[in-house]
Design a protein around this motif. Structure first.
Motif, PDB file in Angstrom:
ATOM      1  N   VAL A   1       0.821  -1.208   0.000  1.00 22.84           N
ATOM      2  CA  VAL A   1       0.000   0.000   0.000  1.00 22.84           C
ATOM      3  C   VAL A   1       0.857   1.261   0.000  1.00 22.84           C
ATOM      4  O   VAL A   1       2.043   1.234   0.338  1.00 22.84           O
ATOM      5  CB  VAL A   1      -0.946   0.037   1.217  1.00 22.84           C
ATOM      6  N   ASP A   2       0.219   2.367  -0.360  1.00 20.77           N
ATOM      7  CA  ASP A   2       0.885   3.665  -0.376  1.00 20.77           C
ATOM      8  C   ASP A   2       0.265   4.557   0.696  1.00 20.77           C
ATOM      9  O   ASP A   2      -0.776   4.224   1.275  1.00 20.77           O
ATOM     10  CB  ASP A   2       0.713   4.316  -1.753  1.00 20.77           C
ATOM     11  N   HIS A   3       0.910   5.693   0.958  1.00 21.55           N
ATOM     12  CA  HIS A   3       0.374   6.698   1.875  1.00 21.55           C
ATOM     13  C   HIS A   3       0.526   8.069   1.232  1.00 21.55           C
ATOM     14  O   HIS A   3       1.427   8.291   0.425  1.00 21.55           O
ATOM     15  CB  HIS A   3       1.091   6.659   3.228  1.00 21.55           C
ATOM     16  N   HIS A   4      -0.351   8.977   1.608  1.00 22.78           N
ATOM     17  CA  HIS A   4      -0.381  10.302   0.988  1.00 22.78           C
ATOM     18  C   HIS A   4      -0.639  11.356   2.054  1.00 22.78           C
ATOM     19  O   HIS A   4      -1.592  11.241   2.830  1.00 22.78           O
ATOM     20  CB  HIS A   4      -1.492  10.351  -0.072  1.00 22.78           C
ATOM     21  N   ILE A   5       0.212  12.388   2.106  1.00 24.19           N
ATOM     22  CA  ILE A   5       0.018  13.516   3.017  1.00 24.19           C
ATOM     23  C   ILE A   5      -0.809  14.578   2.293  1.00 24.19           C
ATOM     24  O   ILE A   5      -0.419  15.059   1.226  1.00 24.19           O
ATOM     25  CB  ILE A   5       1.354  14.119   3.472  1.00 24.19           C
ATOM     26  N   VAL A   6      -1.946  14.936   2.864  1.00 27.55           N
ATOM     27  CA  VAL A   6      -2.863  15.881   2.226  1.00 27.55           C
ATOM     28  C   VAL A   6      -2.279  17.292   2.265  1.00 27.55           C
ATOM     29  O   VAL A   6      -1.833  17.769   3.312  1.00 27.55           O
ATOM     30  CB  VAL A   6      -4.236  15.872   2.929  1.00 27.55           C
ATOM     31  N   GLU A   7      -2.298  17.950   1.115  1.00 32.10           N
ATOM     32  CA  GLU A   7      -1.847  19.332   1.011  1.00 32.10           C
ATOM     33  C   GLU A   7      -3.052  20.259   0.860  1.00 32.10           C
ATOM     34  O   GLU A   7      -4.159  19.813   0.546  1.00 32.10           O
ATOM     35  CB  GLU A   7      -0.899  19.488  -0.181  1.00 32.10           C
ATOM     36  N   GLU A   8      -2.821  21.523   1.082  1.00 32.11           N
ATOM     37  CA  GLU A   8      -3.909  22.501   1.011  1.00 32.11           C
ATOM     38  C   GLU A   8      -4.568  22.480  -0.365  1.00 32.11           C
ATOM     39  O   GLU A   8      -3.897  22.459  -1.396  1.00 32.11           O
ATOM     40  CB  GLU A   8      -3.376  23.905   1.303  1.00 32.11           C
ATOM     41  N   GLY A   9      -5.890  22.460  -0.372  1.00 28.86           N
ATOM     42  CA  GLY A   9      -6.643  22.481  -1.618  1.00 28.86           C
ATOM     43  C   GLY A   9      -6.948  21.118  -2.202  1.00 28.86           C
ATOM     44  O   GLY A   9      -7.721  21.014  -3.161  1.00 28.86           O
ATOM     45  N   GLN A  10      -6.370  20.058  -1.661  1.00 31.07           N
ATOM     46  CA  GLN A  10      -6.622  18.729  -2.208  1.00 31.07           C
ATOM     47  C   GLN A  10      -7.970  18.193  -1.726  1.00 31.07           C
ATOM     48  O   GLN A  10      -8.400  18.460  -0.604  1.00 31.07           O
ATOM     49  CB  GLN A  10      -5.501  17.762  -1.821  1.00 31.07           C
ATOM     50  N   THR A  11      -8.621  17.424  -2.599  1.00 34.14           N
ATOM     51  CA  THR A  11      -9.937  16.864  -2.305  1.00 34.14           C
ATOM     52  C   THR A  11      -9.894  15.349  -2.464  1.00 34.14           C
ATOM     53  O   THR A  11      -8.964  14.795  -3.059  1.00 34.14           O
ATOM     54  CB  THR A  11     -10.997  17.427  -3.261  1.00 34.14           C
ATOM     55  N   TRP A  12     -10.937  14.688  -1.940  1.00 31.53           N
ATOM     56  CA  TRP A  12     -11.031  13.237  -2.112  1.00 31.53           C
ATOM     57  C   TRP A  12     -11.066  12.881  -3.595  1.00 31.53           C
ATOM     58  O   TRP A  12     -10.406  11.928  -4.033  1.00 31.53           O
ATOM     59  CB  TRP A  12     -12.287  12.709  -1.425  1.00 31.53           C
ATOM     60  N   ALA A  13     -11.841  13.648  -4.360  1.00 32.08           N
ATOM     61  CA  ALA A  13     -11.972  13.359  -5.789  1.00 32.08           C
ATOM     62  C   ALA A  13     -10.635  13.516  -6.506  1.00 32.08           C
ATOM     63  O   ALA A  13     -10.255  12.681  -7.341  1.00 32.08           O
ATOM     64  CB  ALA A  13     -13.019  14.276  -6.416  1.00 32.08           C
ATOM     65  N   GLY A  14      -9.907  14.578  -6.182  1.00 35.53           N
ATOM     66  CA  GLY A  14      -8.627  14.807  -6.837  1.00 35.53           C
ATOM     67  C   GLY A  14      -7.601  13.745  -6.496  1.00 35.53           C
ATOM     68  O   GLY A  14      -6.827  13.309  -7.359  1.00 35.53           O
ATOM     69  N   ILE A  15      -7.584  13.314  -5.242  1.00 38.85           N
ATOM     70  CA  ILE A  15      -6.637  12.273  -4.831  1.00 38.85           C
ATOM     71  C   ILE A  15      -6.993  10.947  -5.492  1.00 38.85           C
ATOM     72  O   ILE A  15      -6.113  10.198  -5.934  1.00 38.85           O
ATOM     73  CB  ILE A  15      -6.627  12.147  -3.299  1.00 38.85           C
ATOM     74  N   ALA A  16      -8.296  10.651  -5.583  1.00 40.66           N
ATOM     75  CA  ALA A  16      -8.726   9.418  -6.248  1.00 40.66           C
ATOM     76  C   ALA A  16      -8.339   9.426  -7.719  1.00 40.66           C
ATOM     77  O   ALA A  16      -7.881   8.412  -8.265  1.00 40.66           O
ATOM     78  CB  ALA A  16     -10.233   9.242  -6.098  1.00 40.66           C
ATOM     79  N   GLU A  17      -8.500  10.561  -8.364  1.00 38.68           N
ATOM     80  CA  GLU A  17      -8.130  10.648  -9.778  1.00 38.68           C
ATOM     81  C   GLU A  17      -6.622  10.493  -9.954  1.00 38.68           C
ATOM     82  O   GLU A  17      -6.158   9.866 -10.911  1.00 38.68           O
ATOM     83  CB  GLU A  17      -8.591  11.981 -10.359  1.00 38.68           C
ATOM     84  N   HIS A  18      -5.858  11.050  -9.025  1.00 36.12           N
ATOM     85  CA  HIS A  18      -4.398  10.961  -9.118  1.00 36.12           C
ATOM     86  C   HIS A  18      -3.912   9.518  -9.000  1.00 36.12           C
ATOM     87  O   HIS A  18      -3.063   9.077  -9.781  1.00 36.12           O
ATOM     88  CB  HIS A  18      -3.763  11.811  -8.019  1.00 36.12           C
ATOM     89  N   TYR A  19      -4.452   8.786  -8.037  1.00 35.66           N
ATOM     90  CA  TYR A  19      -3.956   7.431  -7.787  1.00 35.66           C
ATOM     91  C   TYR A  19      -4.691   6.357  -8.584  1.00 35.66           C
ATOM     92  O   TYR A  19      -4.097   5.324  -8.915  1.00 35.66           O
ATOM     93  CB  TYR A  19      -4.055   7.107  -6.295  1.00 35.66           C
TER      94      TYR A  19
END
Length: 344
Positions: free
Chosen positions: A91-109
């Motif tokens: 598995v991977d891990h991701h540190i949330v940055e300002e302005g990031q959303t669930w949708a954007g993170i899902a699209e990225h990964y």
């Protein structure tokens, strides 16, 4: 009657067509960015898929992951060829940055915003709330499984989610955008594994081989521990145990990498406790820190004492002015007044 060369040509064409379909399916289902981590293990004499799974995952049953990830046959447990290069995913891990959303993170990964439901589920995301800044999120690994002739989602779910039952089937259907239970032969089914973590032995082996430290989700684990203790801090304040609240609050703040929401919650409680202890200067600083992270933060005027509200308004003005001089220590009307409303 067809000649042998003709039959061979037809078989070769069919094989190539099937291979192309698999590659097309992989391309259509592959995430836009590589979710998860991986390491290449070179098979040594005497090793089996089960023994390799035991080493890296601490569970020989994880050989099913190695089979799917490396396109091997579905018959695990047998000896494998020395020198074979096996991909070991986790598995991977991701540190949330300002302005990031669930949708954007899902699209990225995962290449699809509709897969955000999985991220909110495994990371305890609230309905309608975006991830907190600074939070370390768990990113399940999207294992690619090529469906066989008699494959169905129930069988796949039982293989990779023992005891998952109907919930795992619903999750697989939703994650893969499938209506039915039977994928077509050769179709790639993405299987998001949230518990595909390395064992201590596997982690050490990979770190020694690569010379790089592996993020095992330590920040996420710490943030979860802090989240469990924030209600205790609020209880100290409500019960009038202000010295204990200050002690606990500062320990939590010094505990590591907190989320923005956690800092806001802790500083808000500290501000109230500092007012009760006669430290308007520290209260203003605590409230100002909370407001710098959440500008629309407000206190419940019906349940908060006027003294605390005045300190909070002072902090709001201080933040609006870009940081004014600190308040003088103490305050004649702070004293030992109960900073909460009539609940105490």
């Amino acid at each position: 009657m067809s000649s042998a060369p003709d039959r061979w040509a037809k078989l070769s064409a069919a094989w190539l067509l099937g291979l192309c379909l698999v590659f097309v399916s992989l391309a259509l289902t592959s995430p836009a960015a590589a979710a998860g981590n991986s390491f290449v293990h070179v098979v040594r004499s005497g090793e089996t898929l089960a023994s390799i799974a035991q080493r890296y995952y601490g569970d020989p049953r994880r050989e099913s992951v190695l089979v799917a990830e490396n396109g091997l046959t579905e018959h695990g447990g047998s000896a494998i060829v020395v020198g074979l290069r096996l991909v070991i995913p986790w598995v991977d891990h991701h540190i949330v940055e300002e302005g990031q959303t669930w949708a954007g993170i899902a699209e990225h990964y995962y290449g699809n915003v509709s897969r955000q439901f999985l991220l909110t589920s495994v990371n305890n995301g609230g309905s309608g709330e975006q991830p907190a800044i600074g939070a370390e999120l768990l990113i399940p690994y999207p294992l690619r499984h090529v469906a066989g002739q008699s494959a169905n989602l129930r069988r796949i779910g039982n293989t990779f989610f023992p005891g998952g039952g109907a919930d795992s089937v619903r999750m697989l259907r939703r994650f893969n955008g499938m209506r039915g239970l039977r994928p077509a032969r050769g179709q790639v089914v993405l299987i998001p594994l949230s518990d595909l973590t390395l064992s201590e032995e596997g982690r050490r082996a990979i770190e020694e081989a690569t010379g790089e430290q592996i993020d095992g989700g330590e920040v996420r684990a710490l943030q979860q521990q802090i989240e469990e203790r924030v209600p205790e801090l609020g209880e100290h304040v409500r019960r009038g145990r202000f010295a204990e609240a200050v002690s606990l609050g500062n320990r939590l703040l010094g505990g590591g990498q907190l989320t923005g929401n956690q800092v806001v919650s802790i500083q808000r409680e500290l501000g109230t406790a500092y007012v009760a202890l006669g430290r308007r200067d520290l209260a203003a600083a605590a409230f100002a820190e909370a407001l710098s992270l959440q500008q629309d933060l407000e206190l419940d005027v019906a349940r908060t004492s006027p003294t605390v509200l005045r300190a909070f308004r002072d902090a709001q003005e201080r933040v609006a002015d870009g940081g004014a001089d600190d308040e003088q220590e103490g305050d004649e009307d702070a004293g030992s007044e109960n900073p909460e409303g009539g609940d105490l």
